[in-house]
Design a protein around this motif. Structure first.
Motif, PDB file in Angstrom:
ATOM      1  N   ARG A 111      -8.143   6.407  -8.135  1.00 44.01           N
ATOM      2  CA  ARG A 111      -7.706   7.472  -7.221  1.00 44.01           C
ATOM      3  C   ARG A 111      -7.359   8.782  -7.925  1.00 44.01           C
ATOM      4  NH1 ARG A 111      -3.351   5.120  -2.908  1.00 44.01           N
ATOM      5  NH2 ARG A 111      -4.254   3.066  -2.466  1.00 44.01           N
TER       6      ARG A 111
ATOM      7  N   LEU B 249      -4.957   2.832  -9.190  1.00 40.03           N
ATOM      8  CA  LEU B 249      -4.709   4.273  -9.305  1.00 40.03           C
ATOM      9  C   LEU B 249      -5.666   4.958 -10.277  1.00 40.03           C
ATOM     10  CD1 LEU B 249      -0.823   4.199  -9.124  1.00 40.03           C
ATOM     11  CD2 LEU B 249      -2.405   5.050  -7.402  1.00 40.03           C
TER      12      LEU B 249
ATOM     13  N   GLU C   6       0.875   7.512  -6.250  1.00 35.85           N
ATOM     14  CA  GLU C   6      -0.219   8.487  -6.368  1.00 35.85           C
ATOM     15  C   GLU C   6       0.277   9.900  -6.080  1.00 35.85           C
ATOM     16  OE1 GLU C   6      -4.501   9.636  -4.246  1.00 35.85           O
ATOM     17  OE2 GLU C   6      -3.448   7.787  -3.689  1.00 35.85           O
ATOM     18  N   ARG C   7       1.047  10.050  -5.000  1.00 39.88           N
ATOM     19  CA  ARG C   7       1.549  11.379  -4.618  1.00 39.88           C
ATOM     20  C   ARG C   7       2.430  11.975  -5.701  1.00 39.88           C
ATOM     21  NH1 ARG C   7       6.031  13.317  -2.409  1.00 39.88           N
ATOM     22  NH2 ARG C   7       7.009  11.266  -2.269  1.00 39.88           N
TER      23      ARG C   7
ATOM     24  N   GLN D 263       0.830  -1.208   0.000  1.00 34.04           N
ATOM     25  CA  GLN D 263       0.000   0.000   0.000  1.00 34.04           C
ATOM     26  C   GLN D 263       0.864   1.257   0.000  1.00 34.04           C
ATOM     27  OE1 GLN D 263      -3.406   0.073  -0.190  1.00 34.04           O
ATOM     28  NE2 GLN D 263      -3.128   2.271  -0.476  1.00 34.04           N
ATOM     29  N   SER D 264       1.997   1.202   0.719  1.00 34.15           N
ATOM     30  CA  SER D 264       2.866   2.388   0.783  1.00 34.15           C
ATOM     31  C   SER D 264       3.427   2.751  -0.590  1.00 34.15           C
ATOM     32  CB  SER D 264       4.007   2.148   1.770  1.00 34.15           C
ATOM     33  OG  SER D 264       4.757   0.993   1.406  1.00 34.15           O
ATOM     34  N   TYR D 265       3.663   1.758  -1.433  1.00 39.36           N
ATOM     35  CA  TYR D 265       4.158   2.027  -2.783  1.00 39.36           C
ATOM     36  C   TYR D 265       3.072   2.707  -3.613  1.00 39.36           C
ATOM     37  CZ  TYR D 265       8.527  -0.697  -2.468  1.00 39.36           C
ATOM     38  OH  TYR D 265       9.778  -1.150  -2.154  1.00 39.36           O
ATOM     39  N   LEU D 266       1.843   2.216  -3.495  1.00 40.68           N
ATOM     40  CA  LEU D 266       0.736   2.804  -4.252  1.00 40.68           C
ATOM     41  C   LEU D 266       0.495   4.246  -3.812  1.00 40.68           C
ATOM     42  CD1 LEU D 266      -1.599  -0.304  -4.169  1.00 40.68           C
ATOM     43  CD2 LEU D 266      -0.512   0.648  -6.208  1.00 40.68           C
ATOM     44  N   ASP D 267       0.596   4.499  -2.516  1.00 44.60           N
ATOM     45  CA  ASP D 267       0.431   5.867  -2.007  1.00 44.60           C
ATOM     46  C   ASP D 267       1.523   6.773  -2.558  1.00 44.60           C
ATOM     47  OD1 ASP D 267      -1.736   4.956  -0.551  1.00 44.60           O
ATOM     48  OD2 ASP D 267      -0.610   4.777   1.343  1.00 44.60           O
ATOM     49  N   GLU D 268       2.750   6.247  -2.602  1.00 40.97           N
ATOM     50  CA  GLU D 268       3.884   7.038  -3.111  1.00 40.97           C
ATOM     51  C   GLU D 268       3.705   7.356  -4.595  1.00 40.97           C
ATOM     52  OE1 GLU D 268       7.817   8.765  -2.340  1.00 40.97           O
ATOM     53  OE2 GLU D 268       6.237   7.974  -1.039  1.00 40.97           O
TER      54      GLU D 268
END
Length: 683
Positions: free
Chosen positions: A529, A526, A499-500, A492-497
């Motif tokens: 999102r 993504l 996206e940012r 999940q942290s990779y997907l958040d990164e």
């Protein structure tokens, strides 16, 4: 013949005629290539994107060819570069240099025979035997439509070159209208020999000053011992970082139940039924054997495999003897019968040679001394496991050393030839001795004995740099705060990164993933999102996807390995390249694991020599997608924290250009936002 102008003057003339600008790196490279040709010393040249390396090696090559009357061979890895050379660079260059060289230089393109339409096959009734798993209405209907289009295309094409057919067709359809060198009747026996597309291409190449070909045909010319390319004394290998993989691919063979059965079917009605039955029986025995074995690498011959392989070898040899008795030619009788016999002969010879190759490999009891790597692979075809035995050379260094570097002066060039800051790591895989004895031992890097003729294999290297100011144009961001990647997909942290980063860039992102599964998963999540669109490899033909990506700055494109090297999008449509992880080879890749173990068995560092070098090359290629023109700006984001924390991280970073580096997420976000705003203001 009057003395020709020197290379610097010819280069200046060419650059002026083509409307370009003089570049120091291009001048340095052309001088180095000219020196190599004059002295006969091999040369490795790293020339960054935008250097103009094609012109830098073509100018001295054309001068040499015109002055001596000898052909220069230029080999590339990709169709795109072949087309660029033949359709754009060489025609313009030939016109520009016609006056100073005293005549218009001639050039031609040459590929393997199976890249051209075979007129005899199209005009005969010898279809390929469809494999059993393709006996369904949809597959046969699609195949029929493609073959029909090929039959219509034959009256329009002047070259018969598959690459000129748009849109293309499946490999299976193309096999219906092409032949391999083994299957060919030969110009004198074929009723269409005078009009043969492949023969015409070969004849043109024999008259050319420069012949453009591909690494595969260069390998065939070296491996087969049969002269495929015209007489030449200089070879330029462009995209040289791919040479070993392409040569390995050509030297790789396989043995499957379907291949043995197909050979038997081709022989039916041509030889005694008893011999066909023996071949069919061998196919059944092979199927039963492989069905009981687990996929993976063979370090030793499995129990029961040797007798079955001997059965296959003998059955194929008997069929071959019956097809061409007493070693005579099989091409007898009417052309259609002769073609059918030649195709059958080619099929049984491939089966025979593959069986012999496996048996020969295991005559050596020490796995570390095996010249070939043998492994069993399983592929799911419509729910049925299809097993195939593969065999590939542990090293191609010895082959290249004797058959390429031993016969011509070779210039090798690419934007990425230095691994860990040295040319030696790639050079030894080509079969060249290391320039620095302390850097690497060729016996450790290649898994073969060190060459005894090192003095005869002298070579030089030069890095002519790049027109880009990497430190001012690009930021290398390593997400040091993220966890190291695991085996369970994208965290999940990779997907958040991701996206940012894409939000900050306003789209304009090329996402390079280590697997298709990761690329599709990231795309699916993504898309929900983000407000900007995401394209994923597989949604359309790769070329079409890249065009859409280049046309709309808000689009992001996600994909896997082929995009690491196949995207050239200068300008504001690409400002962010994201790599999800360091592209190490799969831990279950049988060939690379075998090469790694071979290095370790001789006391070397197998991880650095094989896995890290593989990753370093791909990293250099992938990050190279960012800067494609001198005005480009942007960020390379590598989410794999090991690039900053692992001991090998510095080695991998030394293979990359000198970007400005950071691990601070806020610094990168602000840089991307500034870049996005500046692009918006320019509109």
């Amino acid at each position: 013949m009057p003395e020709l102008p020197p290379v610097p003057k010819l280069l200046a003339t060419a650059v002026q005629a083509l409307g370009g600008k003089e570049r120091k790196g291009q001048q340095t490279m052309s001088a180095a290539v000219a020196h190599a040709i004059d002295t006969g010393e091999h040369l490795a040249v790293q020339a960054g994107t935008g250097t103009g390396k094609s012109l830098a090696y073509l100018v001295p090559s054309l001068r040499h060819a015109v002055r001596t009357g000898r052909t220069v061979v230029v080999s590339t890895a990709t169709i795109a570069l072949q087309r660029q050379l033949v359709d754009r660079d060489l025609p313009r260059l030939a016109d520009a240099l016609a006056t100073p060289l005293g005549r218009v230089p001639q050039f031609a393109i040459l590929k393997g025979r199976n890249n051209y339409l075979c007129l005899n096959k199209i005009n005969s009734a010898i279809p390929e035997e469809p494999e059993a798993e393709l006996f369904d209405a949809f597959a046969i209907s699609k195949l029929g439509r493609e073959v029909q289009r090929l039959n219509e295309w034959v009256s329009d094409t002047e070259t018969g070159d598959r690459d000129e057919l748009a849109p293309g067709v499946s490999d299976r359809a193309w096999r219906q209208v092409s032949v391999s060198s083994r299957e060919c009747l030969g110009k004198s026996r074929c009723p269409f020999g005078q009009d043969c597309f492949a023969e015409k291409a070969r004849a043109e190449s024999g008259q050319a000053d420069v012949v453009v070909t591909n690494h595969a045909l260069l390998a065939i010319d070296a491996i087969s011992g049969i002269q495929v390319l015209p007489e030449h004394d200089v070879v330029v290998v462009d995209e040289a970082h791919e040479l070993v993989d392409r040569v390995t691919g050509v030297a790789t063979a396989e043995l499957s139940t379907s291949a043995i059965s197909a050979a038997a079917k081709r022989c039916s009605k041509l030889i005694d039924e008893q011999e066909v039955d023996r071949l069919e029986g061998a196919a059944e025995a092979w199927h039963e054997l492989l069905d009981d074995l687990q996929p993976g690498r063979w370090d030793r011959m499995p129990d029961g495999a040797a007798p079955v392989l001997a059965l296959i070898r003998d059955a194929a040899w008997n069929a071959r003897t019956a097809l061409a008795p007493q070693g005579g030619s099989s091409a007898t009788g009417d052309p259609e019968s002769a073609a059918a016999r030649n195709q059958a002969l080619a099929a049984v010879e491939e089966v025979h040679d593959a069986a012999v190759r496996v048996l020969t490999t295991f005559e050596e009891s020490d796995p570390a001394a095996h010249r070939d790597v043998i492994w069993l692979a399983s592929e799911d075809v419509r729910g049925v496991a299809r097993r195939t035995l593969h065999m590939a050379p542990l090293s191609v260094g010895g082959l290249l050393r004797s058959r390429l570097f031993g016969t011509a002066t070779v210039v090798l060039t690419s934007a990425t030839l230095q691994i860990g800051g040295s040319f030696d790591n790639l050079a030894v895989t080509w079969g060249l001795p290391p320039q620095s004895a302390a850097t690497v031992d060729p016996a450790l890097a290649t898994g073969t004995e060190a060459p005894s003729d090192e003095k005869a294999l002298r070579w030089n290297s030069v890095d002519v740099g790049s027109p880009f100011d990497h430190a001012k144009s690009g930021i290398l961001y390593v997400a040091k705060h993220l966890p190291a990647p695991g085996r369970d997909g994208l965290p999940q942290s990779y997907l958040d990164e991701i996206e940012r980063l894409i939000r900050a860039a306003g789209g304009r992102t090329l996402g390079l993933f280590s697997s298709m599964r990761a690329a599709k998963a990231a795309t699916e999540i993504l898309r929900e999102r983000l407000d900007t669109p995401i394209l994923c490899q597989g949604d359309d033909a790769t070329g079409a996807l890249v065009r859409k990506f280049a046309e709309d700055p808000e689009i992001s494109l996600f994909g896997t390995l082929s995009l690491w090297q196949g995207v050239d999008v200068p300008g504001p449509s690409l400002s962010l390249v994201i790599l999800d992880r360091i592209p190490f080879p799969r831990p279950d890749d049988p060939l690379l694991v075998a090469r790694q173990r071979a290095v370790e068995s001789r006391g070397g560092n197998g991880f650095l020599s094989v896995a890290a070098n593989h990753a370093a090359l791909l990293l250099a290629q992938g990050t190279g997608r960012l800067l494609r023109s001198v005005d480009d700006r942007g960020v390379i984001a590598i989410l794999d924290s090991r690039l900053a924390t692992a001991r090998y991280g510095g080695y991998l970073r030394a293979s990359l250009p000198p970007y400005w580096e950071t691990s601070d997420p806020q610094v990168v976000t602000k840089a991307l936002e500034r870049l996005t705003n500046s692009v918006a203001q320019m509109k």
